[in-house]
Design a protein around this motif. Sequence first.
Motif, short mmCIF file in Angstrom:
data_model
loop_
_atom_site.label_atom_id
_atom_site.label_comp_id
_atom_site.label_asym_id
_atom_site.label_seq_id
_atom_site.Cartn_x
_atom_site.Cartn_y
_atom_site.Cartn_z
N VAL A 68 14.85 0.36 5.39
CA VAL A 68 14.22 1.54 4.79
C VAL A 68 15.19 2.21 3.82
O VAL A 68 14.82 2.58 2.70
CB VAL A 68 13.72 2.52 5.86
CG1 VAL A 68 13.21 3.81 5.23
CG2 VAL A 68 12.62 1.88 6.72
N PHE A 107 7.67 0.77 -0.89
CA PHE A 107 7.09 -0.09 0.15
C PHE A 107 5.62 -0.39 -0.15
O PHE A 107 4.97 -1.05 0.65
CB PHE A 107 7.23 0.59 1.51
CG PHE A 107 8.63 1.04 1.79
CD1 PHE A 107 9.59 0.14 2.22
CD2 PHE A 107 9.01 2.36 1.61
CE1 PHE A 107 10.89 0.53 2.45
CE2 PHE A 107 10.31 2.77 1.85
CZ PHE A 107 11.25 1.85 2.27
N LYS A 154 9.70 7.23 1.33
CA LYS A 154 10.95 6.81 1.93
C LYS A 154 11.40 7.79 3.01
O LYS A 154 11.79 7.39 4.11
CB LYS A 154 12.03 6.65 0.87
CG LYS A 154 13.34 6.15 1.41
CD LYS A 154 14.29 5.85 0.28
CE LYS A 154 15.53 5.21 0.82
NZ LYS A 154 16.19 4.39 -0.18
N ASN A 199 15.60 0.41 0.36
CA ASN A 199 14.42 0.20 -0.48
C ASN A 199 13.81 1.53 -0.87
O ASN A 199 13.89 2.50 -0.12
CB ASN A 199 13.38 -0.65 0.26
CG ASN A 199 13.80 -2.09 0.35
OD1 ASN A 199 13.63 -2.85 -0.58
ND2 ASN A 199 14.39 -2.46 1.49
N VAL A 226 2.58 -3.40 2.74
CA VAL A 226 3.79 -3.20 3.55
C VAL A 226 3.81 -1.80 4.17
O VAL A 226 4.20 -1.64 5.33
CB VAL A 226 5.07 -3.48 2.73
CG1 VAL A 226 6.32 -3.06 3.49
CG2 VAL A 226 5.13 -4.96 2.35
N GLU A 227 3.38 -0.79 3.44
CA GLU A 227 3.33 0.56 4.02
C GLU A 227 2.44 0.58 5.27
O GLU A 227 2.79 1.20 6.27
CB GLU A 227 2.80 1.58 3.00
CG GLU A 227 3.79 1.88 1.90
CD GLU A 227 3.24 2.88 0.89
OE1 GLU A 227 2.01 3.16 0.88
OE2 GLU A 227 4.05 3.39 0.10
#
Length: 156
Positions: free
Chosen positions: A85, A91, A2, A88, A109-110
């Motif tokens: 970001v 990811f 994150k 959440n 997703v990353e």
Amino acid sequence: MKKYFLKLYQYNAWSNKRVLGTLQRQNVNDPKILSLMGHVVAAQFLWLHRIKGLPPPDVKLWGEYSLDQLLKLSEKAGKEWLEFVESNDNFDRQLTYTNYVGEPYTNNVEMIMVHLVNHSSYHRAQVAMLLRQKGFEPINTDFITYDRVITGQLKE
């Protein structure tokens, strides 16, 4: 991850703002340059909508945008990505989607998030090259420059 993504997307928003500010200060209205920056911003909305499971946004991947439109859209895209970001914590998940021509894919997703910033950097470099070719002065958007600015080692 994150913290990494927060910094990466803060950098991306800073870079877009910096390039668009340069276009504004130098009165650049070249259609190819504006189209490239429009592509950068449209892609940011397209990917965010895919990741969030929303319908496709009302943007054109290779559309014609005015500088004023780009300034507003870019600010909105940067803000929405940072909100995503910040809201959440994980990811690391698979996303199945169709691309803009309807082909199905599944990606992490990353990896999409890293791709999107790299994609933006790639096209900002094209804008810098076109600016120089047309007699304008591009602006530095290197990640290390951003880091130096936010840590106070360099003035903008």
